[in-house]
Design a protein around this motif. Sequence first.
Motif, PDB file in Angstrom:
ATOM      1  N   LEU A   1      -2.975 -40.393  -4.673  1.00 51.83           N
ATOM      2  CA  LEU A   1      -3.834 -40.489  -3.667  1.00 51.83           C
ATOM      3  C   LEU A   1      -3.467 -41.578  -3.071  1.00 51.83           C
ATOM      4  CD1 LEU A   1      -6.188 -38.911  -2.582  1.00 51.83           C
ATOM      5  CD2 LEU A   1      -7.781 -40.312  -3.703  1.00 51.83           C
ATOM      6  N   LEU A   2      -3.202 -42.492  -3.359  1.00 55.67           N
ATOM      7  CA  LEU A   2      -2.893 -43.890  -2.551  1.00 55.67           C
ATOM      8  C   LEU A   2      -1.605 -43.624  -1.826  1.00 55.67           C
ATOM      9  CD1 LEU A   2      -3.307 -47.334  -4.861  1.00 55.67           C
ATOM     10  CD2 LEU A   2      -4.080 -46.725  -2.570  1.00 55.67           C
ATOM     11  N   ASP A   3      -0.995 -42.900  -2.465  1.00 61.03           N
ATOM     12  CA  ASP A   3       0.510 -42.637  -1.591  1.00 61.03           C
ATOM     13  C   ASP A   3      -0.006 -42.065  -0.597  1.00 61.03           C
ATOM     14  OD1 ASP A   3       2.190 -43.796  -3.183  1.00 61.03           O
ATOM     15  OD2 ASP A   3       3.151 -41.983  -4.191  1.00 61.03           O
ATOM     16  N   TRP A   4      -0.684 -40.896  -0.819  1.00 61.82           N
ATOM     17  CA  TRP A   4      -1.244 -40.074   0.374  1.00 61.82           C
ATOM     18  C   TRP A   4      -1.769 -40.951   1.473  1.00 61.82           C
ATOM     19  CZ3 TRP A   4      -5.921 -39.082   2.367  1.00 61.82           C
ATOM     20  CH2 TRP A   4      -5.928 -38.042   3.407  1.00 61.82           C
ATOM     21  N   PHE A   5      -2.620 -41.653   1.121  1.00 57.87           N
ATOM     22  CA  PHE A   5      -3.417 -42.463   2.090  1.00 57.87           C
ATOM     23  C   PHE A   5      -2.591 -43.299   2.847  1.00 57.87           C
ATOM     24  CE2 PHE A   5      -5.662 -46.573   2.766  1.00 57.87           C
ATOM     25  CZ  PHE A   5      -6.585 -46.062   3.876  1.00 57.87           C
ATOM     26  N   PHE A   6      -1.630 -44.149   2.068  1.00 61.08           N
ATOM     27  CA  PHE A   6      -0.479 -44.917   2.664  1.00 61.08           C
ATOM     28  C   PHE A   6       0.112 -44.072   3.873  1.00 61.08           C
ATOM     29  CE2 PHE A   6       3.755 -46.937   2.545  1.00 61.08           C
ATOM     30  CZ  PHE A   6       3.161 -48.252   2.716  1.00 61.08           C
ATOM     31  N   ARG A   7       0.554 -42.998   3.390  1.00 64.86           N
ATOM     32  CA  ARG A   7       1.471 -42.140   4.399  1.00 64.86           C
ATOM     33  C   ARG A   7       0.539 -41.731   5.510  1.00 64.86           C
ATOM     34  NH1 ARG A   7       6.028 -39.474   2.796  1.00 64.86           N
ATOM     35  NH2 ARG A   7       6.770 -40.285   0.646  1.00 64.86           N
ATOM     36  N   TRP A   8      -0.678 -41.550   5.326  1.00 65.99           N
ATOM     37  CA  TRP A   8      -1.565 -41.116   6.365  1.00 65.99           C
ATOM     38  C   TRP A   8      -1.876 -42.163   7.389  1.00 65.99           C
ATOM     39  CZ3 TRP A   8      -6.808 -42.950   7.358  1.00 65.99           C
ATOM     40  CH2 TRP A   8      -7.399 -42.312   8.233  1.00 65.99           C
ATOM     41  N   ARG A   9      -2.155 -43.443   6.956  1.00 66.74           N
ATOM     42  CA  ARG A   9      -2.356 -44.616   7.618  1.00 66.74           C
ATOM     43  C   ARG A   9      -1.278 -44.899   8.290  1.00 66.74           C
ATOM     44  NH1 ARG A   9      -3.610 -50.219   4.679  1.00 66.74           N
ATOM     45  NH2 ARG A   9      -1.443 -49.805   4.573  1.00 66.74           N
ATOM     46  N   GLU A  10       0.057 -44.828   7.612  1.00 61.76           N
ATOM     47  CA  GLU A  10       1.437 -45.146   8.470  1.00 61.76           C
ATOM     48  C   GLU A  10       1.632 -44.117   9.569  1.00 61.76           C
ATOM     49  OE1 GLU A  10       4.992 -46.789   5.933  1.00 61.76           O
ATOM     50  OE2 GLU A  10       4.963 -44.672   6.239  1.00 61.76           O
ATOM     51  N   GLN A  11       1.341 -42.703   9.431  1.00 60.52           N
ATOM     52  CA  GLN A  11       1.498 -41.919  10.633  1.00 60.52           C
ATOM     53  C   GLN A  11       0.600 -42.199  11.720  1.00 60.52           C
ATOM     54  OE1 GLN A  11       3.752 -39.621  11.002  1.00 60.52           O
ATOM     55  NE2 GLN A  11       4.784 -40.370   9.280  1.00 60.52           N
ATOM     56  N   ARG A  12      -0.457 -42.702  11.375  1.00 54.26           N
ATOM     57  CA  ARG A  12      -1.499 -43.018  12.571  1.00 54.26           C
ATOM     58  C   ARG A  12      -1.125 -44.378  13.302  1.00 54.26           C
ATOM     59  NH1 ARG A  12      -7.582 -41.738  12.398  1.00 54.26           N
ATOM     60  NH2 ARG A  12      -7.338 -43.613  13.336  1.00 54.26           N
ATOM     61  N   GLN A  13      -0.397 -45.163  12.484  1.00 56.44           N
ATOM     62  CA  GLN A  13       0.088 -46.268  12.915  1.00 56.44           C
ATOM     63  C   GLN A  13       1.223 -46.231  13.959  1.00 56.44           C
ATOM     64  OE1 GLN A  13       0.412 -48.862   9.385  1.00 56.44           O
ATOM     65  NE2 GLN A  13      -1.221 -50.149   9.762  1.00 56.44           N
ATOM     66  N   LEU A  14       1.974 -45.106  13.652  1.00 52.67           N
ATOM     67  CA  LEU A  14       3.273 -44.918  14.255  1.00 52.67           C
ATOM     68  C   LEU A  14       3.260 -44.877  15.728  1.00 52.67           C
ATOM     69  CD1 LEU A  14       6.364 -44.537  13.816  1.00 52.67           C
ATOM     70  CD2 LEU A  14       5.906 -41.940  13.509  1.00 52.67           C
ATOM     71  N   PRO A  15       2.578 -44.144  16.481  1.00 50.99           N
ATOM     72  CA  PRO A  15       2.749 -44.212  17.790  1.00 50.99           C
ATOM     73  C   PRO A  15       2.524 -45.584  18.562  1.00 50.99           C
ATOM     74  CG  PRO A  15       0.874 -42.662  17.133  1.00 50.99           C
ATOM     75  CD  PRO A  15       1.500 -43.245  15.832  1.00 50.99           C
ATOM     76  N   HIS A  16       1.831 -46.541  17.785  1.00 48.31           N
ATOM     77  CA  HIS A  16       1.558 -47.820  18.261  1.00 48.31           C
ATOM     78  C   HIS A  16       2.857 -48.623  17.766  1.00 48.31           C
ATOM     79  CE1 HIS A  16      -2.367 -46.596  19.023  1.00 48.31           C
ATOM     80  NE2 HIS A  16      -2.401 -46.224  17.852  1.00 48.31           N
TER      81      HIS A  16
END
Length: 263
Positions: A2-17
């Motif tokens: 779940l942590l992995d999933w959260f980490f990736r989700w947060r990373e994808q959200r950060q990516l455009p910036h």
Amino acid sequence: MLLDWFFRWREQRQLPHALIPAALWQRVVEDSLTGFYLERQQLDRLRELASLFLLRKAVNGAGGLEVDDYMAAVIAANACLLILELDLDYYDGWVEVIVYPEAFVVTREVRDEMGVVHKKRTILGGEAWSRGPLILSWKDARPDASRHAQGSNVILHEFAHKLDMLDGAADGTPPLHPDMELRNWIDTFTETYDCLRERIEKHRGTSIDPYAAENPAEFFAVVSEEFFAAPAHLHLHHADVYQQLRLFYRQDPLQRLNRPSTK
Ligand SMILES: [Zn+2]
């Protein structure tokens, strides 16, 4: 998980910036990526991966060097070329790239055949520690470094070591994919490695950089460099090694080279 999933989700959200800015990326492409003949989609993917790489890793200067955005982006782009068709997780388990202005001296204790320990000084252009930092000399890594002309690329070399060490051993065999045969890999690499060593012992010319004969780990790192930076040369002389690397990296640099230009 779940942590992995959260980490990736947060990373994808950060990516455009966090995406490497277009002008800087253009400079990196022109200076250091044109020789790889990547298609536009591959370049876009590489930009994303390199941007995520810079979110996950710290690229720090040492020996008086200040790492600027250009240097960090060149290093990230070359590092991510290796894993373009794999996954950024292949670089998990360590966090820092250290960049020296030029080749650096390391002093190691080595034990000789008699059991006597000596201090050995070696000058290096790069070094990769298992689960530790990856170290580069900017003078050797920069896109206009003279060695690059011969199909050599210290960034690709050191990051290939990181892939090799993923299973804990720097032995020239990274963790292979389920659709690959370990036997084929070992037979192909051992045969070519032994042949290279024999040629060097007999003072014959070699088609692979003789440094590859140091040990199987260096062999893998050197042929990985050639696979990306001089694919036609590697394929011409060692098509079987090329084929194994194509299966591992899931890329075919030679096919990119031979593709009709779309420009
Ligand atoms: Zn090496």
